[in-house]
Design an enzyme around this catalytic site. Structure first.
Site: not given
Length: 272
Positions: A56, A126
């Site tokens: 990701s 993230k």
């Protein structure tokens, strides 16, 4: 013939040697315990290592990257005092009964955060894209912050492989946040499932997270899985990679290093 009795001096020398050996063993044990305690304190309060198992955040953080994260820069939240997971085993996961962070400063847009999403019991990593009060939306693969499209420049093409071994061609861009910072993102295309979204309004005391591998990231765009992240759920700010190996090979397999260690990714800031 009777053997002569051992001289007292020899007995005393043997006792001294035994005592010295015992003292050395005790001193060594104390040093080891002190070193372990220092390591635990450092990991508990200051810096904690993490590894990357998914795609990701590629190319910023690749599968098989190991990085250190700063636990004190943003202060301490609910999940700050976990010593990490090893497979399915959690070494320590102590949740503080607090509703606000203790000490530290607020994060900046563009910081890379280790955090615990509200619906989850595992750590995610993230990039912070939305600040409290921001309006965030994706339109045709482009990021909008408060109705202004975030600029990006194409860098080139490359191949991206996820944790299931699925390899796709991606376009690499440098994206520029309004504050002047920039970072690398990559896209399979501009018309995939999370490339057109409703407008998200980030609640007070929360942050909006997105992966740099935009089409291979379950992030705040998926409200049921990640959603808005409370400030109190932040764990640490990613700082620097210290090890990297292809295919998520365990680092202890030293015989695999020559062909698989990514030496060029080691000991580098994650913000380069």
């Amino acid at each position: 013939m009777t053997q002569p009795a051992e001289k007292p001096a020899k007995k005393s020398a043997k006792k001294s040697a035994k005592k010295s050996a015992t003292n050395e063993w005790v001193e060594t044990f104390v040093v080891i315990v002190e070193a372990l305690l220092i390591a635990i304190v450092l990991r508990f309060f200051l810096y904690q290592p993490f590894s990357i198992p998914t795609a990701s955040m590629q190319q910023t953080l690749m599968i098989g990257d190991y990085f250190v994260a700063n636990k004190f820069v943003w202060g301490y939240g609910k999940h700050s005092f976990s010593l990490g997971r090893y497979g399915d085993f959690t070494l320590l996961d102590f949740e503080l009964p607090i509703s606000n962070r203790i000490l530290g400063r607020d994060p900046n847009r563009g910081d890379i955060a280790v955090f615990r999403p509200v619906p989850q019991n595992i750590e995610y990593i993230k990039r912070i894209v939305g600040m409290p009060g921001d309006r965030i939306q994706m339109k045709d693969g482009r990021l909008y912050i408060n109705e202004v499209m975030v600029e990006r420049e194409e860098v080139g093409k490359t191949m991206d492989t996820d944790s299931n071994g699925d390899t796709r061609e991606v376009t690499v861009y440098r994206e520029f946040f309004p504050e002047g910072t920039s970072h690398i993102i990559q896209e399979i295309g501009d018309n995939l499932s999370l490339d057109n979204t409703p407008e998200y309004v980030v609640p007070a005391g929360h942050y909006f997270m997105m992966g740099d591998n935009r089409d291979r990231s379950a992030d705040s765009r998926v409200l049921s899985q990640v959603g808005y992240v409370p400030a109190v759920n932040l764990i640490a700010k990613a700082e620097a990679r210290f090890f990297s190996i292809k295919d998520n090979i365990p680092p202890w397999q030293l015989w695999q290093w020559p062909a698989n260690v990514r030496w060029d990714r080691m000991f580098r800031s994650v913000y380069q």
